[in-house]
Design an enzyme around this catalytic site. Sequence first.
Site, PDB file in Angstrom:
ATOM      1  N   PRO A   1       7.611  20.717  10.171  1.00  7.35           N
ATOM      2  CA  PRO A   1       9.100  21.081   9.599  1.00  7.35           C
ATOM      3  C   PRO A   1       9.102  20.715   8.220  1.00  7.35           C
ATOM      4  O   PRO A   1       8.179  19.796   7.691  1.00  7.35           O
ATOM      5  CB  PRO A   1      10.280  20.114  10.403  1.00  7.35           C
ATOM      6  CG  PRO A   1       9.255  19.133  10.954  1.00  7.35           C
ATOM      7  CD  PRO A   1       7.954  19.410  11.004  1.00  7.35           C
TER       8      PRO A   1
ATOM      9  N   HIS B   1       0.625  -1.155  -0.071  1.00  5.62           N
ATOM     10  CA  HIS B   1       0.139   0.074   0.104  1.00  5.62           C
ATOM     11  C   HIS B   1       0.907   1.165   0.069  1.00  5.62           C
ATOM     12  O   HIS B   1       1.780   1.383   0.625  1.00  5.62           O
ATOM     13  CB  HIS B   1      -1.086   0.000   1.124  1.00  5.62           C
ATOM     14  CG  HIS B   1      -1.960   0.926   1.284  1.00  5.62           C
ATOM     15  ND1 HIS B   1      -2.150   2.258   1.219  1.00  5.62           N
ATOM     16  CD2 HIS B   1      -3.471   0.663   1.094  1.00  5.62           C
ATOM     17  CE1 HIS B   1      -3.174   3.007   1.003  1.00  5.62           C
ATOM     18  NE2 HIS B   1      -4.171   1.891   0.957  1.00  5.62           N
TER      19      HIS B   1
ATOM     20  N   GLY C   1      11.703  12.771   9.231  1.00  5.07           N
ATOM     21  CA  GLY C   1      12.338  11.990   9.979  1.00  5.07           C
ATOM     22  C   GLY C   1      11.815  10.608   9.805  1.00  5.07           C
ATOM     23  O   GLY C   1      11.166  10.652   8.553  1.00  5.07           O
ATOM     24  N   LYS C   2      12.214   9.717  10.504  1.00 14.09           N
ATOM     25  CA  LYS C   2      11.836   8.224  10.237  1.00 14.09           C
ATOM     26  C   LYS C   2      10.370   8.178  10.297  1.00 14.09           C
ATOM     27  O   LYS C   2       9.799   7.114   9.957  1.00 14.09           O
ATOM     28  CB  LYS C   2      12.729   7.607  11.109  1.00 14.09           C
ATOM     29  CG  LYS C   2      14.250   7.317  10.923  1.00 14.09           C
ATOM     30  CD  LYS C   2      14.784   6.403  11.944  1.00 14.09           C
ATOM     31  CE  LYS C   2      16.320   6.389  11.560  1.00 14.09           C
ATOM     32  NZ  LYS C   2      17.148   5.479  12.620  1.00 14.09           N
ATOM     33  N   ALA C   3       9.821   8.862  11.070  1.00 12.68           N
ATOM     34  CA  ALA C   3       8.196   8.755  11.112  1.00 12.68           C
ATOM     35  C   ALA C   3       7.439   9.277   9.927  1.00 12.68           C
ATOM     36  O   ALA C   3       6.232   9.214   9.797  1.00 12.68           O
ATOM     37  CB  ALA C   3       7.827   9.608  12.615  1.00 12.68           C
ATOM     38  N   GLY C   4       8.201   9.878   8.946  1.00 13.92           N
ATOM     39  CA  GLY C   4       7.503  10.373   7.761  1.00 13.92           C
ATOM     40  C   GLY C   4       6.656  11.543   7.942  1.00 13.92           C
ATOM     41  O   GLY C   4       6.795  12.433   8.985  1.00 13.92           O
TER      42      GLY C   4
END
Lengths: 308, 308
Positions: B165, B82, B169-172
């Site tokens: 921002p 997905h 980051g890694k969390a998108g």
Amino acid sequence: MQKIIECIPNFSEGRDKKKIDKICKAITNVKGILLLNVESDIAHNRSVITFAGTPVAVLEAAFQATKTASRIIDLTRHKGEHPRMGATDVIPLVPISGITMKECVRLAQKLGSRIGIELKIPVYLYEKAAKREDRKNLANIRKGEYEGLKKEIGKNADRKPDFGPKYLGKAGATAVGAREPLIAYNVNLDTKNIKIAKAIAKKIREKDGGFKSVKALGFELKDKGITQVSMNLTNYKITPPHIVFNAIKKEAKAKNVEIIESEIIGLIPKKALIKGAKHLLKIKKFKNDQVLENILKKKLQNFQKPLQ
Amino acid sequence: MQKIIECIPNFSEGRDKKKIDKICKAITNVKGILLLNVESDIAHNRSVITFAGTPVAVLEAAFQATKTASRIIDLTRHKGEHPRMGATDVIPLVPISGITMKECVRLAQKLGSRIGIELKIPVYLYEKAAKREDRKNLANIRKGEYEGLKKEIGKNADRKPDFGPKYLGKAGATAVGAREPLIAYNVNLDTKNIKIAKAIAKKIREKDGGFKSVKALGFELKDKGITQVSMNLTNYKITPPHIVFNAIKKEAKAKNVEIIESEIIGLIPKKALIKGAKHLLKIKKFKNDQVLENILKKKLQNFQKPLQ
């Protein structure tokens, strides 16, 4: 869940607005009663009042209405097309939420007993509240109407009331019962031929071997130049609207007749419509909890319960 | 009436049960939240959590879930079928009762702002909450997915987030929006010919000139030897299930194909089914107050209001 029942008494007065208002007032004077609908018919000379509330409130309102009707309606002078035997002709109780049919039967007995003792009106328990098989059908109880019952009630043991005296005063007799919600459902056909409407009505009604819990008649709607199959669905859990709709559609098609439209007179339980959609849309494996409002209501109820 | 909204966030984790449970816990730890459904898909590597409650509770739960997801899901390592751009990929708010879409849009802005400021996650407002026409469609926002957006977000002014921002980051990134309840509705056809299912899907979907608010794809259900038109009805008030059902029936019939059955995946608002029954039974002049439960609810609400 709060216990709510519905009551739909029929009174033998459909012309004198002042009298009908007095009966309504006797009902709404009871605290906690929700008056839902009042329908008076001049030809039938009859009014149907729909109200709801908690069992205690509904029983009190039904009693007060019966008391008022017994004072202002005189059956010895009443004329109308609809069969009748009492000022308050029938009082059905219907379970709506948080209550079983069995409890409604007990409430009907309680109400019948009070009417018999306090108002000296003969009371017959009918439908689910009937104590005799032949009294499940109101037509058997009301046979001969007010005039016929008046002659027989003291002589014929078969016509002994469940409560109250074995004689008829001017207020006549009252049938008190419990039943499922009734759906008044009509289907209009694009034919002037009354024979077709009558034949279809005969085919689908219980009396002539059709669907259970279906009463049906064929009518002509002369002003519109069409005909109608007019139905009472007395237990939508057994035969819901979509089943008779599909059957009528099929029967009509075989005679090259189409359904123009259908109509719901008065109220219909939500479940009857949801069942219909599910069937007509061929939805498989559908659970009641998939209805957004149902699962929310259920979760909210569990949520609001205090910890034990 | 109590204000209730529903929230259906999608998280980029559909395989690790422990992680999914942690996110659920972040939601249910908020007082007043009703968890309605959790669906995880292994192939998609994605979970859809449905919950409801008052606006204050739902906003807090959605924030806490996003916070938790941002700590335990790493988009740089995420793989799944997905499309996705964030640990918490989308957060739609849906008005259920006592609240308008406009209020839900304001709540989406409030939630988006908090996620941007406190969690330093870029947030894009979408659907009814979108501030730019092109952001109404989630696909435009998610173009290039996590990897593509990461490259562009700092350089391309068009991809500037509404809150938070200008870097990933890694969390998108997360899309926050408001929309009508979505109905996932599938219709199964008695043909193995995938071309027919695909042609019907194309005919009925909005993208190719079909019904508004309908997304549709044709699929093969190989194990059953049949095909399926799989739909998202994004606004049942505009296009309800019975309209697409009838259209598919007609298109299929023209190709000598029948509908076997249909299915509702997840939840459906009561009104969508009642509307369907009304249409398919050709009921004329039907008012919402004729639904027994509706009139009772209305009367009870008026009744419980204190006198002013």
